[in-house]
Design an enzyme around this catalytic site. Structure first.
Site, PDB file in Angstrom:
ATOM      1  N   ASP A   1     -12.328   8.355   1.129  1.00 39.67           N
ATOM      2  CA  ASP A   1     -11.299   9.182   0.490  1.00 39.67           C
ATOM      3  C   ASP A   1     -11.934   9.888  -0.713  1.00 39.67           C
ATOM      4  OD1 ASP A   1      -8.700  10.096  -0.192  1.00 39.67           O
ATOM      5  OD2 ASP A   1      -8.272   8.300  -1.341  1.00 39.67           O
TER       6      ASP A   1
ATOM      7  N   LYS B   1     -11.567  12.096   4.334  1.00 43.53           N
ATOM      8  CA  LYS B   1     -10.711  13.155   3.778  1.00 43.53           C
ATOM      9  C   LYS B   1     -11.587  13.986   2.843  1.00 43.53           C
ATOM     10  CE  LYS B   1      -6.751  10.171   3.082  1.00 43.53           C
ATOM     11  NZ  LYS B   1      -5.815   9.688   2.068  1.00 43.53           N
TER      12      LYS B   1
ATOM     13  N   ARG C   1      -1.140  -2.065   9.214  1.00 40.96           N
ATOM     14  CA  ARG C   1      -2.552  -2.147   9.632  1.00 40.96           C
ATOM     15  C   ARG C   1      -2.672  -2.298  11.143  1.00 40.96           C
ATOM     16  NH1 ARG C   1      -5.802  -3.027   5.058  1.00 40.96           N
ATOM     17  NH2 ARG C   1      -4.864  -4.262   3.413  1.00 40.96           N
TER      18      ARG C   1
ATOM     19  N   GLU D   1     -16.520   1.168   7.556  1.00 39.11           N
ATOM     20  CA  GLU D   1     -15.386   1.345   6.639  1.00 39.11           C
ATOM     21  C   GLU D   1     -14.288   2.132   7.337  1.00 39.11           C
ATOM     22  OE1 GLU D   1     -13.578   0.545   4.371  1.00 39.11           O
ATOM     23  OE2 GLU D   1     -14.063   1.424   2.435  1.00 39.11           O
ATOM     24  N   ASP D   2     -13.051   1.887   6.934  1.00 38.89           N
ATOM     25  CA  ASP D   2     -11.936   2.596   7.560  1.00 38.89           C
ATOM     26  C   ASP D   2     -11.908   4.075   7.181  1.00 38.89           C
ATOM     27  OD1 ASP D   2     -11.266   2.054   4.882  1.00 38.89           O
ATOM     28  OD2 ASP D   2      -9.366   1.075   5.330  1.00 38.89           O
TER      29      ASP D   2
ATOM     30  N   LYS E   1     -10.043  -5.090   3.871  1.00 32.10           N
ATOM     31  CA  LYS E   1      -9.517  -5.521   5.144  1.00 32.10           C
ATOM     32  C   LYS E   1      -9.481  -4.353   6.127  1.00 32.10           C
ATOM     33  CE  LYS E   1      -6.317  -8.583   2.681  1.00 32.10           C
ATOM     34  NZ  LYS E   1      -4.892  -8.696   2.268  1.00 32.10           N
ATOM     35  N   GLY E   2      -9.439  -3.139   5.557  1.00 33.30           N
ATOM     36  CA  GLY E   2      -9.191  -1.952   6.379  1.00 33.30           C
ATOM     37  C   GLY E   2     -10.170  -1.730   7.515  1.00 33.30           C
TER      38      GLY E   2
ATOM     39  N   PHE F   1      -1.754  10.627   3.272  1.00 32.67           N
ATOM     40  CA  PHE F   1      -1.910   9.170   3.260  1.00 32.67           C
ATOM     41  C   PHE F   1      -1.634   8.634   4.665  1.00 32.67           C
ATOM     42  CE2 PHE F   1      -1.158   4.743   2.350  1.00 32.67           C
ATOM     43  CZ  PHE F   1      -2.202   4.491   1.467  1.00 32.67           C
TER      44      PHE F   1
HETATM   45  P1  IMP Z   1     -12.264   5.760  -1.865  1.00 35.72           P
HETATM   46  O1  IMP Z   1     -11.283   6.633  -2.601  1.00 35.72           O
HETATM   47  O2  IMP Z   1     -13.153   6.587  -0.937  1.00 35.72           O
HETATM   48  O3  IMP Z   1     -13.060   4.907  -2.798  1.00 35.72           O
HETATM   49  O4  IMP Z   1     -11.407   4.805  -0.918  1.00 35.72           O
HETATM   50  C1  IMP Z   1     -10.897   3.609  -1.391  1.00 35.72           C
HETATM   51  C2  IMP Z   1     -10.050   2.896  -0.378  1.00 35.72           C
HETATM   52  O5  IMP Z   1      -8.751   3.431  -0.466  1.00 35.72           O
HETATM   53  C3  IMP Z   1     -10.390   3.028   1.117  1.00 35.72           C
HETATM   54  O6  IMP Z   1     -11.372   2.133   1.551  1.00 35.72           O
HETATM   55  C4  IMP Z   1      -9.056   2.673   1.734  1.00 35.72           C
HETATM   56  O7  IMP Z   1      -8.920   1.269   1.865  1.00 35.72           O
HETATM   57  C5  IMP Z   1      -8.068   3.198   0.719  1.00 35.72           C
HETATM   58  N1  IMP Z   1      -7.494   4.461   1.210  1.00 35.72           N
HETATM   59  C6  IMP Z   1      -7.866   5.712   0.928  1.00 35.72           C
HETATM   60  N2  IMP Z   1      -7.094   6.615   1.566  1.00 35.72           N
HETATM   61  C7  IMP Z   1      -6.207   5.900   2.284  1.00 35.72           C
HETATM   62  C8  IMP Z   1      -5.136   6.253   3.170  1.00 35.72           C
HETATM   63  O8  IMP Z   1      -4.845   7.419   3.466  1.00 35.72           O
HETATM   64  N3  IMP Z   1      -4.445   5.205   3.711  1.00 35.72           N
HETATM   65  C9  IMP Z   1      -4.726   3.900   3.444  1.00 35.72           C
HETATM   66  N4  IMP Z   1      -5.722   3.526   2.624  1.00 35.72           N
HETATM   67  C10 IMP Z   1      -6.454   4.515   2.053  1.00 35.72           C
HETATM   68 MG    MG Z   2     -10.935   0.150   2.533  1.00 41.48          MG
END
Ligand code: IMP
Ligand code: MG
Length: 190
Positions: A101, A129, A163, A97-98, A41-42, A150
């Site tokens: 991470d 990040k 959100r 994508e939002d 949803k992000g 976060f």
């Molecule tokens: P990944 O660790 O790059 O696979 O990210 C997985 C998902 O974790 C992202 O698409 C976000 O939805 C969520 N996420 C990662 N960091 C944050 C944050 O700081 N705030 C909110 N959601 C996060």
């Molecule tokens: Mg996401």
């Protein structure tokens, strides 16, 4: 029970950056059409704002994935919860994508989507990040690099809240929220 939220990136700065990204994308895709794939949803707030700033023809599709993990970290085991409605064959695909991470979600997803024969596939993320990266992901269009904190707002949630904030903020959970956070273990994150 409420969380204190400190502004990390103000609304005007986010909006200006999205306008800039939209202009860059419009230039790069000149004479083509761009097929935006919003990761729910992000990514939805960012995708809508970005789409409004793109001047070449835009089509939109949505996908929802979840990684099994605790409330704030991804395990890298990715499940497609909602697949795309339309074929991406022959299309100039731009994933929206939002945040990147650990990188695990997109590291998994991009090769899967490449197998569906798009003409091209690129990634646009509002936030990254870099200090948290565990799996390599190439971000073609990036809004902001942020520190390992976060964040919420502009589509990003903390336990499904915040959100709708029009800025990027950092959550400072109240001390008695520590328990609630650890209870999140084993939930899926989106
Ligand atoms: P990944 O660790 O790059 O696979 O990210 C997985 C998902 O974790 C992202 O698409 C976000 O939805 C969520 N996420 C990662 N960091 C944050 C944050 O700081 N705030 C909110 N959601 C996060
Ligand atoms: Mg996401």
């Amino acid at each position: 029970m409420s969380d204190k939220i400190n502004v990390l990136i103000p609304e005007e700065t986010v909006d200006a950056k999205i306008k800039e990204l939209g202009e860059k994308i419009s230039e790069d895709y000149k004479g083509k059409e761009v097929h935006l794939i919003c990761i729910l949803k992000g990514g939805v707030f960012f995708a809508c704002e970005l789409a409004k700033r793109i001047t070449v023809p835009v089509s939109l599709d949505f996908m929802q994935v979840s990684s099994y993990g605790n409330a704030t970290t991804s395990s890298g085991i990715v499940r497609i919860k909602k697949d795309l409605d339309d074929s991406m064959e022959g299309k100039e695909v731009l994933i929206v994508e939002d945040i990147i991470d650990s990188g695990r979600t997109l590291h998994y997803l991009i090769p899967v989507l490449k197998q569906r024969n798009p003409a091209s596939i690129r990634l646009c993320a509002l936030l990254s990040k870099p200090d948290r990266r565990e799996a390599e992901v190439n971000i073609d269009y990036l809004g902001f690099e942020i520190p390992d904190e976060f964040v919420v707002g502009y589509g990003l949630d903390y336990a499904q809240k915040y959100r709708n904030l029009p800025f990027i903020g950092v959550v400072e959970p109240e001390e008695d929220n520590g328990e609630a956070q650890s209870e999140g273990k084993g939930e899926t994150i989106e």
